[in-house]
Design a protein around this motif. Sequence first.
Motif, PDB file in Angstrom:
ATOM      1  N   ASP A 160      10.068  -0.209  14.783  1.00  0.00           N
ATOM      2  CA  ASP A 160      10.634  -1.215  14.086  1.00  0.00           C
ATOM      3  C   ASP A 160       9.400  -2.132  14.573  1.00  0.00           C
ATOM      4  OD1 ASP A 160      11.799  -3.402  12.943  1.00  0.00           O
ATOM      5  OD2 ASP A 160      12.920  -3.842  14.193  1.00  0.00           O
ATOM      6  N   ALA A 161       8.885  -2.865  13.679  1.00  0.00           N
ATOM      7  CA  ALA A 161       7.615  -3.475  13.953  1.00  0.00           C
ATOM      8  C   ALA A 161       7.449  -4.969  13.237  1.00  0.00           C
ATOM      9  CB  ALA A 161       6.647  -2.969  14.055  1.00  0.00           C
ATOM     10  N   ASN A 162       7.336  -6.173  13.673  1.00  0.00           N
ATOM     11  CA  ASN A 162       7.627  -7.727  13.151  1.00  0.00           C
ATOM     12  C   ASN A 162       6.371  -7.883  13.528  1.00  0.00           C
ATOM     13  OD1 ASN A 162       9.229  -8.835  11.880  1.00  0.00           O
ATOM     14  ND2 ASN A 162      10.985  -8.498  13.507  1.00  0.00           N
ATOM     15  N   ASN A 163       5.535  -7.632  12.657  1.00  0.00           N
ATOM     16  CA  ASN A 163       3.736  -8.074  13.207  1.00  0.00           C
ATOM     17  C   ASN A 163       3.111  -9.490  11.831  1.00  0.00           C
ATOM     18  OD1 ASN A 163       3.658  -5.876  14.472  1.00  0.00           O
ATOM     19  ND2 ASN A 163       2.295  -4.781  12.967  1.00  0.00           N
ATOM     20  N   GLY A 170       3.180  -0.256  10.065  1.00  0.00           N
ATOM     21  CA  GLY A 170       3.693  -0.801  10.929  1.00  0.00           C
ATOM     22  C   GLY A 170       2.874  -0.914  12.473  1.00  0.00           C
ATOM     23  N   GLY A 194       7.851  -3.540   6.279  1.00  0.00           N
ATOM     24  CA  GLY A 194       9.896  -4.109   6.034  1.00  0.00           C
ATOM     25  C   GLY A 194      10.975  -3.643   6.403  1.00  0.00           C
ATOM     26  N   GLY A 214       2.426 -10.454  16.921  1.00  0.00           N
ATOM     27  CA  GLY A 214       3.407  -9.309  16.301  1.00  0.00           C
ATOM     28  C   GLY A 214       3.973  -8.436  17.751  1.00  0.00           C
ATOM     29  N   ASP A 258       3.464  -5.582   8.043  1.00  0.00           N
ATOM     30  CA  ASP A 258       4.692  -5.479   8.100  1.00  0.00           C
ATOM     31  C   ASP A 258       4.878  -3.902   6.775  1.00  0.00           C
ATOM     32  OD1 ASP A 258       5.037  -6.708  10.169  1.00  0.00           O
ATOM     33  OD2 ASP A 258       5.869  -7.764   9.157  1.00  0.00           O
ATOM     34  N   GLN A 307       7.192  -5.247  18.505  1.00  0.00           N
ATOM     35  CA  GLN A 307       7.125  -4.301  18.471  1.00  0.00           C
ATOM     36  C   GLN A 307       8.605  -3.743  19.098  1.00  0.00           C
ATOM     37  OE1 GLN A 307       3.459  -4.050  19.089  1.00  0.00           O
ATOM     38  NE2 GLN A 307       3.419  -5.321  16.974  1.00  0.00           N
ATOM     39  N   TYR A 309      -3.371 -12.428  14.941  1.00  0.00           N
ATOM     40  CA  TYR A 309      -1.991 -12.006  15.128  1.00  0.00           C
ATOM     41  C   TYR A 309      -0.985 -12.026  16.358  1.00  0.00           C
ATOM     42  CZ  TYR A 309      -0.033  -6.389  16.355  1.00  0.00           C
ATOM     43  OH  TYR A 309       0.498  -5.678  17.299  1.00  0.00           O
ATOM     44  N   GLN A 363      12.909  -0.028   9.010  1.00  0.00           N
ATOM     45  CA  GLN A 363      12.780   0.936  10.626  1.00  0.00           C
ATOM     46  C   GLN A 363      12.212   2.191   9.789  1.00  0.00           C
ATOM     47  OE1 GLN A 363      16.264  -0.250  11.460  1.00  0.00           O
ATOM     48  NE2 GLN A 363      15.440  -1.471  13.691  1.00  0.00           N
TER      49      GLN A 363
END
Lengths: 464, 297
Positions: free
Chosen positions: A395-398, A137, A411, A368, A409, A370, A366, A413
């Motif tokens: 933790d990434a939310n891209n 991520g 999905g 996102g 992503d 993080q 993109y 952590q």
Amino acid sequence: MPADRTTQYPTALNEWVVIQVKISKVSILVLALSVSFFSAANAQDATDDVAELRQLVEELRHDYEARISELEGRLARTERMAQGARKDAGDAVALVEQATIDQSSGSSAANTFNPGIGAVLIGRYADVDRGWTDIPGFQPGGEIGTGDSGFSLGEAEINLKANVDNRYFGNLTFSISEEDGAAEVGLEEAWLQTTDLPMGLSVTGGRFFSAAGYLNGFHMHADDFVDRPLPYQAFFGGRYSVDGMQVRWVAPTSLLIEIGSEINWGGGFPASANAESSPGAWTLFSKIGGDMGDSHSWQAGLSHTSADAVNRSGTTNELFSGDSDLTVVDFVWKWSPQGNSNERSLKLQGEFFRRSEDGFFEGIPYNGDQNGWYLQSVLQFARLWRVGLRHDIVDANNGVLLAGTVIGDPGRQSYRDSLMLDWSPSEFSRLRLQYTNDNVLDVSDDQWYLQYIMSIGAHGGHQF
Amino acid sequence: MNRIISLALLLVVPHAANALNVFACEPEWGALVTELGPPDVELTVATTAFQDPHSLQAKPSLIAAVRSADLVVCSGADLEIGWLPLLLRRAGNRQIQVGAPGHFLAAEYVRRLEVPKVIDRSQGDVHPQGNPHIHLHPRNISRVADALTERLIEIDPDNTALYRTRLDDFQRRWNQAAEEWEERVLALNGLRFASHHRSFSYLADWLRLDIVATLESKPGIPPSGAQLATLLEQLTPDPPVGVIRTPYENEKPSRWLSGRLDIPEIMLPFTVGGRDDVIDLFTLYDVTLHMLEQRAP
């Protein structure tokens, strides 16, 4: 010293004369007495004379004793003074000697103006089953990852520092490491700092560690764990280095209040090297800190870094262009009994990262967010021994569009838990054992590290 | 809410602009500044008697204090090497940089003992310029007082007369006290002590105490059990009269050794504030002498 010292001996002599006179008086009296006996004078006269004689002798003895004890006291004092004077004379000689030495040592040897030179040797043995070189991520940058199993030399770091003149302080740090059999020299720091600006201002220029975050200002050999926390690896590529300029201002208050700003023209991750004439990134930061009683000290910081990335490649070949905005909140609190950290101390520190990136990744739109944070505590439980515990997580939310790229992503952590124990027989050497339960990849991995850190040369600073 | 605001204001209150602002690294120099500086001096002392001046960190509170200082008064001879240079760099204050009149190092004005011939870290945390704990010799205090007054005058020439008067007054009282102390020195002559660290070299030099052993085999390196056992063996045939240490040094090695040798373990005040009754330089000397006299035959 009392001024009357010189007059003491004549005074003593006078007193001796007085005593002698008294002795002569007694002799005359005794003579007179014997004469009177022989002349068979009356008994009453004799008794009176004996009484007078006794009284005189008594007086004489009293006088004598008093004077002798006084003289003894004087003698002792004189002896002490003489000793003191001898000592002073000795000291004076030594002082002259030292002055002579000081003068003669002012030779014009070429190394007289050598800067403070220090070197740090780091090496480690690692036992890692499932290592990683990037965090799911996150676009990787800098030098991150678990490294390989087995023995490896870390970077040997060499630092030179000194005042340049009355206006600037200079600092140079380079690292020597080996990559695939070839020695590699890296320029870690090369900066100048003003020392003569008024009103609490200072300006730093060159290559330096950014003031964003708490840990970023430290050399890695000063870290409490073998590796940097995950958010540092994810957001800074281990460390955020700035090629540019920094201005700091310290407020004239009893509480530390410091604010500052940095402009980065360089390509240090998370900025990119392609920025050409316009700066790649800027940072605003502030720190406050103080004491609570003798035993507690604390510092808290807030920083915001905004990078304008143009074809930022990181360590893979996938490119990002766009804005990257990172906010870091950090704190550190230290305790030691009465502020004496020789035997016992406790440190608690944590940092919270939040980043938004907006642009194109490999040409794909993109946007996102993080997050990441770590919390660690180190307890010095004996003079030479410390134990530490750390939890770090990112933790990434891209978004779904980027599936298949390196920042697709994950999905879930990525997190780790680490426990370390270190032993420092002196301020200059440290051996460390660390265990990490690593959940960066989707399979948990148990990792062990054994590390040595040795400093030689100039005394390092005790940075808070 | 108002209370919170006033508390916040209290915390960030700026330093008074007019008063002379002095930053002293150790309590003994803080005490000397109190004697010689102006009565309204604004003084920050970086360490207490219970903190080791070798190992302090460049704490935020100290950065803030150095920022506003007109004068920094420290021991020097590398005692503060771990933190003072960092404070100077972080504080952004040109008045107190190395070489500026506001940068005063006491050890430069006295004869330093124990200047090492071999400068190598295998010998421990050696100070190349000699032992920096210079304040327990009355003559050193007297010399530093002279030099410090010259410095105060250089920084604040408007108050020259005041500083001269303060110095004369201090030197008169100090000489008077020193003469009384000299009377007591003789009884301590040759007394044998063991010491934790080389913290009392100047005191021993003055009183002609015989420091027969230091518990640290190398300066700054804590003694190990084996080293202490060896020391015990060495000292047993002819034990010293006591084991002395500073308030900030670990009491355990001293206690162990003194227990085995059946001699007292003595925590000397070492500096101002080291005991409740040590409130200035005069009481520091009085109390120290008094404590040592307890061990005189």
